[in-house]
Enzyme design. Sequence first.
Site, mmCIF file in Angstrom:
data_model
loop_
_atom_site.group_PDB
_atom_site.id
_atom_site.type_symbol
_atom_site.label_atom_id
_atom_site.label_comp_id
_atom_site.label_asym_id
_atom_site.label_seq_id
_atom_site.Cartn_x
_atom_site.Cartn_y
_atom_site.Cartn_z
ATOM 1 N N CYS A 173 0.845 -1.203 0.000
ATOM 2 C CA CYS A 173 0.000 0.000 0.000
ATOM 3 C C CYS A 173 0.879 1.252 0.000
ATOM 4 C CB CYS A 173 -0.945 -0.001 1.190
ATOM 5 S SG CYS A 173 -2.395 -1.067 1.002
ATOM 6 N N GLY A 184 5.054 -19.235 1.724
ATOM 7 C CA GLY A 184 6.093 -18.288 1.350
ATOM 8 C C GLY A 184 5.623 -16.858 1.209
ATOM 9 N N HIS A 218 -0.299 -10.234 -4.389
ATOM 10 C CA HIS A 218 0.617 -9.923 -5.488
ATOM 11 C C HIS A 218 0.861 -11.174 -6.305
ATOM 12 C CE1 HIS A 218 2.955 -10.955 -1.874
ATOM 13 N NE2 HIS A 218 3.837 -11.521 -2.679
#
Length: 110
Positions: free
Chosen positions: A6, A90, A97
């Site tokens: 962000c 992970g 994303h």
Amino acid sequence: MDCLFCKIVAGEIPSTKVYEDDRILAFRDINPQAPTHILVIPKMHIGGADEVTADNAAVVAHIFATVPQIAKAEGLTDYRVLTNNGADAGQTVRHLHFHILGGRVLGAMG
Ligand code: AMP
Ligand code: ZN
């Protein structure tokens, strides 16, 4: 919200942008795992794949609709698109994303 990506969207933390529009941003991974390693994110905060819903899935579709042009601009024909959800998978940044990895022969998924 204390969210690294962000802050990148807000311009508070610098990034090397390769694509941006009103809804999504793509930038180079700071620790590339392949010759081309790009992260594509929604500008709106979605924590991970487990927070994708019918109400916000349109931005995910938009990411996938844009991946081919990002890859093409990088000169990639063969590449991997992946997301990690949760620490055991992970995920280190809790903002959805998608990694675009390419530029070398990629090994089997682990
Ligand atoms: P993941 O481990 O799937 O959550 O992916 C997070 C990715 O973000 C890792 O590949 C990191 O190298 C990358 N990363 C962390 N901080 C930055 C940053 N400031 N700019 C670009 N990429 C970053
Ligand atoms: Zn965020």
